[in-house]
Design a protein around this motif. Structure first.
Motif, PDB file in Angstrom:
ATOM      1  N   UNK A   5      -9.888 -30.094  22.151  1.00 31.51           N
ATOM      2  CA  UNK A   5     -10.100 -28.949  23.026  1.00 31.51           C
ATOM      3  C   UNK A   5      -9.546 -27.702  22.340  1.00 31.51           C
ATOM      4  N   UNK A   6     -10.217 -26.597  22.486  1.00 33.12           N
ATOM      5  CA  UNK A   6      -9.785 -25.308  21.947  1.00 33.12           C
ATOM      6  C   UNK A   6      -9.322 -24.460  23.128  1.00 33.12           C
ATOM      7  N   UNK A  11     -10.887 -21.914  28.657  1.00 34.98           N
ATOM      8  CA  UNK A  11     -10.653 -21.063  29.827  1.00 34.98           C
ATOM      9  C   UNK A  11     -11.935 -20.353  30.237  1.00 34.98           C
ATOM     10  N   UNK A  12     -12.182 -20.239  31.551  1.00 36.56           N
ATOM     11  CA  UNK A  12     -13.346 -19.469  32.008  1.00 36.56           C
ATOM     12  C   UNK A  12     -13.217 -18.010  31.556  1.00 36.56           C
ATOM     13  N   UNK A  71      -9.263 -23.249  12.777  1.00 36.66           N
ATOM     14  CA  UNK A  71      -9.830 -22.225  13.653  1.00 36.66           C
ATOM     15  C   UNK A  71      -9.966 -22.727  15.093  1.00 36.66           C
ATOM     16  N   UNK A  72      -9.453 -21.932  16.021  1.00 37.92           N
ATOM     17  CA  UNK A  72      -9.532 -22.232  17.444  1.00 37.92           C
ATOM     18  C   UNK A  72      -8.382 -23.056  17.977  1.00 37.92           C
ATOM     19  N   UNK A  73      -7.553 -23.613  17.078  1.00 38.18           N
ATOM     20  CA  UNK A  73      -6.471 -24.499  17.517  1.00 38.18           C
ATOM     21  C   UNK A  73      -5.261 -23.725  18.019  1.00 38.18           C
ATOM     22  N   UNK A  74      -4.593 -24.319  18.994  1.00 38.86           N
ATOM     23  CA  UNK A  74      -3.335 -23.805  19.532  1.00 38.86           C
ATOM     24  C   UNK A  74      -2.208 -24.176  18.583  1.00 38.86           C
ATOM     25  N   UNK A 124      -3.395 -26.810  27.862  1.00 37.10           N
ATOM     26  CA  UNK A 124      -2.353 -27.195  26.907  1.00 37.10           C
ATOM     27  C   UNK A 124      -2.071 -28.696  27.024  1.00 37.10           C
ATOM     28  N   UNK A 125      -2.034 -29.220  28.244  1.00 41.21           N
ATOM     29  CA  UNK A 125      -1.808 -30.657  28.430  1.00 41.21           C
ATOM     30  C   UNK A 125      -2.918 -31.476  27.777  1.00 41.21           C
ATOM     31  N   UNK A 126      -4.161 -31.046  27.907  1.00 38.20           N
ATOM     32  CA  UNK A 126      -5.278 -31.757  27.265  1.00 38.20           C
ATOM     33  C   UNK A 126      -5.156 -31.706  25.745  1.00 38.20           C
ATOM     34  N   UNK A 127      -4.746 -30.557  25.218  1.00 38.13           N
ATOM     35  CA  UNK A 127      -4.553 -30.422  23.774  1.00 38.13           C
ATOM     36  C   UNK A 127      -3.464 -31.384  23.308  1.00 38.13           C
TER      37      UNK A 127
END
Length: 151
Positions: A5-6, A11-12, A71-74, A124-127
């Motif tokens: 997940x990014x 986020x909407x 790219x796109x990662x937290x 964040x939990x999914x990541x």
């Protein structure tokens, strides 16, 4: 394994817009230490380009890469949980461009916009769950290699 997940794309658009309004663009040259384990976790980043290695110190002289981010990662989640200290270190594996977020500002925004807060924490939990699953797979693979065959 599930797809990573990014954070920003999870986020909407309205919540993403409110969050990205707090972003500051930063750059890290190759081989730059971004943060060290044990340091104050008062910000986080979303990588725009380049590669970051998350590292764990195993001895005073040796560290190992536990994850690679792109790219796109937290980058950074310790700002969400006491004692607000980094669990790992991070180093720019290549030149990195990122969005930097001040954790205090983001937490204040989440208190004002509870929907954003819930969506951000869930993302964040999914990541973290995905990274844990990935790490588990790597550990099982290493264990299998050292045992001399599949589990």
């Amino acid at each position: 394994m599930t797809k990573a997940i990014k954070l920003l794309t999870a986020l909407p658009p309205p919540q993403r817009g409110r969050l990205t309004a707090l972003a500051r663009e930063v750059r890290f040259p190759e081989d730059t230490r971004i943060f060290e384990a044990g340091g104050a976790a008062d910000r986080f980043w979303v990588v725009r380009s380049g590669a970051v290695s998350l590292t764990q110190q195993v001895t005073s002289q040796q560290s190992v890469t536990v994850a690679s981010l792109g790219a796109g990662d937290l980058l950074g989640w310790s700002w969400l949980f006491p004692p607000y200290r980094w669990d790992f270190g991070a180093e720019a594996f290549s030149a990195v461009r990122a969005y930097e977020f001040d954790a205090g500002e983001v937490l204040r925004l989440c208190e004002e916009d509870t929907e954003l807060g819930v969506l951000l924490i869930r993302s964040v939990a999914e990541i973290l769950a995905h990274r844990l699953e990935s790490t588990r797979g790597k550990l099982l693979e290493q264990y299998s290699l050292h045992r001399g065959g599949p589990l």
